[in-house]
Scaffold this motif. Structure first.
Motif, short mmCIF file in Angstrom:
data_model
loop_
_atom_site.label_atom_id
_atom_site.label_comp_id
_atom_site.label_asym_id
_atom_site.label_seq_id
_atom_site.Cartn_x
_atom_site.Cartn_y
_atom_site.Cartn_z
N ALA A 52 59.86 0.73 66.63
CA ALA A 52 60.78 1.27 67.65
C ALA A 52 60.01 1.99 68.75
N ARG A 53 58.97 2.75 68.35
CA ARG A 53 58.18 3.46 69.36
C ARG A 53 57.37 2.48 70.21
N PHE A 54 56.89 1.41 69.59
CA PHE A 54 56.18 0.35 70.31
C PHE A 54 57.09 -0.23 71.41
N VAL B 144 41.06 10.02 77.78
CA VAL B 144 41.27 11.47 77.73
C VAL B 144 41.43 11.93 76.28
N ASN B 145 42.22 11.19 75.53
CA ASN B 145 42.46 11.58 74.14
C ASN B 145 41.17 11.56 73.32
N ARG B 146 40.26 10.66 73.66
CA ARG B 146 38.96 10.64 72.98
C ARG B 146 38.07 11.78 73.50
N LEU C 44 52.01 21.61 72.92
CA LEU C 44 52.42 20.22 73.10
C LEU C 44 52.08 19.40 71.85
N GLU C 45 50.92 18.76 71.84
CA GLU C 45 50.52 17.89 70.73
C GLU C 45 49.00 17.86 70.66
N GLY C 46 48.49 17.29 69.56
CA GLY C 46 47.05 17.05 69.48
C GLY C 46 46.70 15.80 70.26
N ALA C 47 45.41 15.44 70.23
CA ALA C 47 44.98 14.23 70.95
C ALA C 47 45.58 12.99 70.31
N VAL C 48 45.71 13.01 68.98
CA VAL C 48 46.30 11.87 68.27
C VAL C 48 47.19 12.37 67.13
N SER C 49 47.88 13.47 67.37
CA SER C 49 48.66 14.09 66.29
C SER C 49 49.74 14.99 66.86
N ASN C 50 50.66 15.36 66.01
CA ASN C 50 51.71 16.32 66.39
C ASN C 50 51.48 17.63 65.65
N LEU C 51 52.01 18.70 66.23
CA LEU C 51 51.90 20.03 65.63
C LEU C 51 53.15 20.32 64.80
N ILE D 142 55.39 14.38 75.17
CA ILE D 142 54.52 14.12 74.03
C ILE D 142 55.07 12.92 73.26
N LEU D 143 54.23 12.42 72.36
CA LEU D 143 54.67 11.30 71.53
C LEU D 143 55.59 11.82 70.43
N ALA D 144 56.71 11.14 70.24
CA ALA D 144 57.59 11.49 69.11
C ALA D 144 56.93 10.96 67.84
N THR E 283 55.08 10.61 61.64
CA THR E 283 54.70 11.44 60.49
C THR E 283 55.50 12.74 60.49
N GLN E 284 55.57 13.37 61.67
CA GLN E 284 56.36 14.59 61.80
C GLN E 284 57.82 14.32 61.42
N ALA E 285 58.35 13.19 61.87
CA ALA E 285 59.76 12.89 61.57
C ALA E 285 59.96 12.72 60.05
N LEU F 134 48.19 19.81 62.03
CA LEU F 134 48.26 18.65 62.91
C LEU F 134 48.56 17.46 62.01
N VAL F 135 49.60 16.72 62.35
CA VAL F 135 50.03 15.62 61.47
C VAL F 135 49.99 14.30 62.22
N SER F 136 49.58 13.25 61.51
CA SER F 136 49.48 11.92 62.12
C SER F 136 49.46 10.86 61.04
N SER F 137 49.69 9.62 61.46
CA SER F 137 49.76 8.52 60.50
C SER F 137 48.47 8.38 59.70
N1 PLP Z 1 50.56 12.25 69.52
C1 PLP Z 1 49.65 11.37 69.98
C2 PLP Z 1 49.16 11.49 71.38
C3 PLP Z 1 49.20 10.32 69.15
O1 PLP Z 1 48.31 9.43 69.62
C4 PLP Z 1 49.67 10.23 67.82
C5 PLP Z 1 49.23 9.16 66.91
O2 PLP Z 1 48.25 8.51 67.14
C6 PLP Z 1 50.60 11.18 67.37
C7 PLP Z 1 51.03 12.16 68.25
C8 PLP Z 1 51.11 11.16 65.96
O3 PLP Z 1 52.01 10.11 65.78
P1 PLP Z 1 52.26 9.43 64.35
O4 PLP Z 1 52.60 10.52 63.40
O5 PLP Z 1 53.40 8.51 64.56
O6 PLP Z 1 50.99 8.75 63.98
#
Ligand code: PLP
Length: 311
Positions: free
Chosen positions: A70-72, A186-188, A212-219, A236-238, A241-243, A274-277
Motif C-alpha cells: 500500500a505504501r509502495f 541524504v538519508n545515507r 520527525l523520523e530517523g534516516a530509515v526509521s520511525n521514532l 515523514i514516512l508512515a 513497523t511502528q503501525a 528507532l523502529v524499522s522493518s
Molecule cells: N522512515 C524512513 C525515511 C524510512 O526509510 C523507513 C524505512 O526504511 C522508515 C521510516 C521505517 O519504515 P518501516 O517501519 O515501514 O520499515
C-alpha cells in the motif's frame, strides 16, 4: 540472531518485473544478481527517480507485506509513476522470498525483500510525463545483517535539523516528503554525519523544533503507559513497523498516540526507540551525547513480537 552463521551462503535472489510497452504488467522472470541488469540510462540510476520498499522476512514469513504494498502504491502516486499492480509485485516478492532457505530447506531466521520501481529508461519510452513509460522493476531477497548489538545494547543518536518546517507536506508537496523515493543520498549521508559526531544514527527534527523520523526509521516514545510517535502528516514516512507495534501495544493494554513531539519530550520519555522493518526496535541510549535510560525488558518483548510476525 541464532541462524546468522549457517545463513551466510544463502541468496541473494533476484527477479525482474516484466512490463509491456504501455507499462501494463507482464509477470516476472528470474535474473542473475551477479550480472548487469540495469541500463545506464535508467532514470532510477541517473536521477534517483523511483521508489522502493524493504519488507522483512522472519522465519520465512513476509512481514507487513500488504502495508508495504500500500505504501509502495502511495509513493508511486506521489511521484506520478504508474500504479504498481499489487498482484504482480506480490507474486514477485513471494517468489524471491521462497528461495531464501538454507541447504536443509529451512527458511532463514531473518531476511528481507527489497523491491524497486523506477521511471524506466530515459529517451526510450521513458519520459517525464506520468504514465508514458514502462517502468523498471525488480525484487531482491537476501539474508539480513545481524542487528543483535543495536537491539540489545541500544544506539546513540544525534538530532539533525532537516531544514523543513513540520508542515512541509502541506505547504510544499512537490518536495515529496513522505514518499519512499530512491533519492536516498541524504538519508545515507546522515549516517556519516552521525558517525562524525560519535553516534550510530540520527533523528531528524523540523526547523521549527518538532521530532520527525530517523534516516530509515520511525521514532517511538514511551511515557507512562502510552506509546507515542510523530504524526504521519509531518512529511515523514508512515512506518509499517511502528503501525504493527501500535497494534501490539493496544492488545497489551498500552495507549497509543500520534502527536506533535518536541525534543524535550524525547529527553524526558521513559523509553525511546528507532523502529524499522530491518532493525526492528533499537532502543535509544544517548541523545547528542547525553545518556538516557533504555527499557531492556520491554525492548526484548517488542523485538520478540516483531520477529514472530507471520504476516
Ligand atoms: N522512515 C524512513 C525515511 C524510512 O526509510 C523507513 C524505512 O526504511 C522508515 C521510516 C521505517 O519504515 P518501516 O517501519 O515501514 O520499515
Amino acid at each position: 540472531m541464532s541462524g546468522a552463521l549457517n545463513q551466510a551462503n544463502v541468496g541473494p535472489y533476484l527477479v525482474k518485473l516484466a512490463f509491456s510497452d504501455d507499462g501494463s504488467p507482464a509477470g516476472h522472470y528470474p535474473a542473475d544478481v551477479a550480472a548487469p541488469q540495469l541500463s545506464v540510462l535508467d532514470l532510477g540510476a541517473t536521477r534517483g527517480d523511483g521508489i522502493f520498499e524493504t519488507i522483512s522476512l522472519g522465519n520465512g514469513h513476509l512481514q507487513a507485506l500488504e502495508p508495504h504494498l500500500a505504501r509502495f502504491a502511495h509513493s508511486a502516486a506521489m511521484l506520478d509513476l504508474p500504479t504498481p499492480d499489487a498482484a504482480q509485485w506480490r507474486a514477485a516478492i513471494v517468489e524471491v522470498a521462497s528461495h531464501l532457505v538454507s541447504a536443509s530447506g529451512d527458511p532463514v531466521d531473518e531476511g528481507f525483500v527489497k523491491i524497486v520501481m523506477t521511471r524506466g529508461v530515459e529517451g526510450g519510452s521513458g519520459s517525464l510525463l506520468p504514465g508514458a513509460a514502462p517502468p523498471t522493476g525488480w525484487a531482491l531477497a537476501a539474508v539480513a545483517p545481524d542487528h543483535t548489538p543495536a537491539r540489545r545494547d541500544g544506539i546513540r543518536i544525534v538530532l539533525l535539523d532537516r531544514g523543513y518546517r513540520h508542515d512541509i507536506a502541506q505547504t510544499a508537496p512537490w518536495l515529496l516528503a513522505g514518499a519512499k523515493t530512491l533519492s536516498y543520498a541524504v538519508n545515507r549521508g546522515v549516517f556519516r554525519e552521525a558517525a562524525r559526531r560519535g553516534a550510530d544514527d540520527a533523528l531528524f527534527v523540523s526547523s521549527d523544533g518538532y521530532l520527525l523520523e530517523g534516516a530509515v526509521s520511525n521514532l517511538v516514545l514511551k511515557r507512562g503507559q502510552t506509546l507515542l510517535t510523530p504524526r504521519t502528516d509531518l512529511g515523514i514516512l508512515a512506518g509499517t513497523t511502528q503501525a504493527d507495534l501500535f497494534t501490539w501495544a493496544t492488545g497489551r493494554g498500552l495507549a497509543t498516540e500520534y502527536a506533535l513531539l518536541t525534543v524535550d519530550e524525547l529527553r524526558t520519555a521513559d523509553a525511546a526507540w528507532l523502529v524499522s522493518s530491518g532493525r526492528h526496535a533499537a532502543p535509544i541510549r544517548a541523545v547528542d551525547g547525553v545518556e538516557r535510560p533504555i527499557d531492556a525488558a520491554l525492548t526484548a518483548e517488542l523485538n520478540a513480537y516483531l520477529h514472530a510476525r507471520t504476516e
